[in-house]
Design an enzyme around this catalytic site. Structure first.
Site, PDB file in Angstrom:
ATOM      1  N   ARG A   1       0.856  -1.187   0.000  1.00  0.00           N
ATOM      2  CA  ARG A   1       0.000   0.000   0.000  1.00  0.00           C
ATOM      3  C   ARG A   1       0.891   1.236   0.000  1.00  0.00           C
ATOM      4  O   ARG A   1       1.677   1.443   0.923  1.00  0.00           O
ATOM      5  CB  ARG A   1      -0.900  -0.025   1.240  1.00  0.00           C
ATOM      6  CG  ARG A   1      -1.746   1.216   1.430  1.00  0.00           C
ATOM      7  CD  ARG A   1      -2.736   1.025   2.586  1.00  0.00           C
ATOM      8  NE  ARG A   1      -3.512   2.233   2.791  1.00  0.00           N
ATOM      9  CZ  ARG A   1      -3.305   3.119   3.772  1.00  0.00           C
ATOM     10  NH1 ARG A   1      -2.351   2.922   4.659  1.00  0.00           N
ATOM     11  NH2 ARG A   1      -4.058   4.192   3.875  1.00  0.00           N
TER      12      ARG A   1
ATOM     13  N   GLU B   1      -7.443   8.418   6.066  1.00  0.00           N
ATOM     14  CA  GLU B   1      -7.753   9.035   7.356  1.00  0.00           C
ATOM     15  C   GLU B   1      -8.180  10.492   7.282  1.00  0.00           C
ATOM     16  O   GLU B   1      -7.486  11.377   7.788  1.00  0.00           O
ATOM     17  CB  GLU B   1      -6.546   8.914   8.295  1.00  0.00           C
ATOM     18  CG  GLU B   1      -6.099   7.493   8.536  1.00  0.00           C
ATOM     19  CD  GLU B   1      -5.082   7.382   9.679  1.00  0.00           C
ATOM     20  OE1 GLU B   1      -4.594   8.417  10.131  1.00  0.00           O
ATOM     21  OE2 GLU B   1      -4.811   6.256  10.106  1.00  0.00           O
TER      22      GLU B   1
ATOM     23  N   ASN C   1      -7.817   1.606   9.620  1.00  0.00           N
ATOM     24  CA  ASN C   1      -6.529   1.766  10.300  1.00  0.00           C
ATOM     25  C   ASN C   1      -6.780   1.729  11.796  1.00  0.00           C
ATOM     26  O   ASN C   1      -7.641   2.443  12.302  1.00  0.00           O
ATOM     27  CB  ASN C   1      -5.876   3.115   9.947  1.00  0.00           C
ATOM     28  CG  ASN C   1      -5.398   3.163   8.505  1.00  0.00           C
ATOM     29  OD1 ASN C   1      -5.481   2.165   7.782  1.00  0.00           O
ATOM     30  ND2 ASN C   1      -4.893   4.307   8.097  1.00  0.00           N
TER      31      ASN C   1
END
Ligand code: PNW
Length: 485
Positions: free
Chosen positions: A81, A170, A300
């Site tokens: 990633r 995020e 996450n």
């Protein structure tokens, strides 16, 4: 003393990976036609990062990516990633692309594919082109449209090489750390701006998802990665503490989950924050633009929060749980909530170690969104690694941290959650934002003087996990973690 061991076996289809982000590893900030990002500006502003550290050089991945791919191959990573630095491919944030930047990512992706490693590409991991910030950044609605055009361009340029696109990493951090607490770029401290930014990030996600599918077809796989907050009441018997935890859930989680997956902002959230904003930044039709099919939700997870409802007029105690409430807090409209100082074993970030939180989060998402495919896109720990005399890094604490969180993932899968993969944060020690180079998350050590990479014990351990699909979990709680202060 030998620990009892639990053996956890993962499905064959489970994807094993590791994650990084452009500004944290690339360096070469002034090379290859790259434009400036808000993190260049922020990190070069005195007092914003520990020791004045910047991402100018970082892990020099821009020059060493071939070596880094070899490293990934040695570890047997199935997927990697990474994020694209928007200012490297589109220096001003709009308009003409920088061919040299596009070529860098094309070569990198080709290298990964040749090595048999599937790239999972994030379009935005916080390095906004400075020119867009000069026009208001995420507080400006236009940024969402600019992002969609950038996403469209990347789908065109790199779409043949990427199976899964992630729009944002995020958005909680971007909105609240960037615009409310100010510990991240652009360093603003304006709660109304933070909520505006959150909405524009949601809009950006929706518009970009549509743009990617317009280029690559309706089947194109698109995801978003959220850092969702598992929040517990300090006193589980206290209705007030339970309500405080619920409000954290609204401000921290449902401000994103709501519009993206349910098609609306919870009324409780808009009511709670009414003293900050009237939400007029949500225009007619926005919610339809935002709610697009999410093929997989990136999760996450690092830690949990404990919160307590303050009595009227009561100031928060010594705690503040890494974030705190009140002035300089990322927690908009939660001045009456105390975030307790974490206790028990902590990582070097001062975050508590609670694998159960990951199990709770995955199963709660599975229940709430009816089998939505999930992917743990980041999980890992910073510890004060020591290099032994033999030159090795015996990071048993990190192995235990990852093993125990994988145990939680396995339990969630056993209980029906569709968790498709796990990406350890991070492949390499790197620029840990406001903490600079003082916090090491890598399973591979980076010597910042020589740029030499040394796989830690955790890297070798992870390679075995990937090879066998089996995790041996120490049965004793909190093994090997550093005791908190
Ligand atoms: C994430 N918090 O950041 C990021 O996606 C990574 O780039 C970063 O290196 C990693 O986690 C470790 O920190 C976060 O304050 C930063 O809650 C701060 C918070 C959460 C996540």
């Amino acid at each position: 003393m030998t620990q009892p061991i639990i053996e956890r076996r993962f499905p064959d289809s489970f994807v094993w990976g590791s994650a990084t982000a452009s500004y944290q590893i690339e360096g070469a900030a002034n090379e290859g036609g790259r434009g400036r990002s808000i993190w260049d500006t922020f990190s070069h502003t005195p007092g914003k990062t520990l020791n004045g550290d910047t991402g100018d050089v970082a892990d020099d991945h821009y020059h060493r990516w071939r070596e880094d791919i070899s490293l990934m191959q040695e570890l047997g990573l199935q997927s990697y990633r990474l994020s694209i630095a928007w200012p490297r491919v589109q220096p001003g944030g709009t308009g003409v692309l920088n061919a040299e930047g596009v070529t860098f990512y094309r070569d990198l992706l080709d290298g990964l594919i040749e090595a048999g490693i599937d790239p999972v590409v994030t379009l935005y991991h916080w390095d906004l082109p400075q020119e867009l910030q000069d026009a208001g950044g995420w507080a400006n609605r236009e940024t969402a449209y600019a992002f969609a055009e950038y996403a469209r361009a990347m789908a065109r340029e790199l779409g043949d090489r990427v199976k899964v696109w992630t729009t944002l990493n995020e958005p909680w951090c971007t909105a609240y750390l960037g615009y409310a607490s100010g510990v991240h770029a652009p360093g603003h401290t304006d709660p109304a701006e933070a909520l505006t930014a959150a909405h524009h990030l949601n809009l950006a996600h929706g518009l970009a998802t549509t743009a990617v599918r317009e280029v690559l077809g309706q089947d194109a796989q698109v995801s978003i990665t959220l850092n969702l907050h598992v929040t517990r009441p300090a006193d589980p018997e206290s209705a007030a503490d339970l309500d405080a935890a619920h409000r954290v859930d609204l401000v921290g989680n449902h401000i994103f989950l709501g519009p993206i997956l349910d098609g609306s902002y919870p009324m409780e959230l808009t009511e709670l924050t009414r003293h900050v904003t009237d939400w007029s930044f949500v225009r007619e039709g926005d919610l339809n633009l935002i709610r697009q099919r999410v093929d997989v939700l990136g999760v996450n997870y690092y830690s949990t929060n404990y919160v307590r409802q303050l009595a009227p007029g009561e100031a928060p105690g010594g705690g503040s749980g890494g974030h705190g409430s009140g002035a300089g807090s990322p927690w908009v409209s939660l001045d009456d909530v105390e975030f307790l100082a974490p206790t028990g074993p902590l990582t070097a970030m001062g975050w508590n170690i609670e694998p159960d939180g990951l199990y709770e989060l995955l199963t709660a998402l599975d229940n709430a969104y009816d089998g939505l495919p999930l992917m743990v896109t980041e999980n890992g720990a910073a510890f004060d690694d020591e290099v032994s005399d033999d030159g090795k890094i015996h990071d048993t604490n990190r192995i235990n941290y990852v093993a125990r969180h994988l145990d939680a993932v396995a339990q969630a899968i056993e209980d029906g959650a569709d968790v498709r993969g796990y990406f350890v944060w991070s492949l390499l020690d790197n620029f840990e934002w406001a903490w600079g180079y003082t916090r090491r998350f890598g399973i591979v050590r980076v010597d910042y003087d020589t740029q030499v990479r040394t796989p830690k014990d955790s890297a070798r351990w992870y390679a075995d996990v990937i090879r066998t699909g089996i995790v041996n979990v120490p049965a004793t709680a909190n093994v090997g973690a550093t005791e908190g202060v």
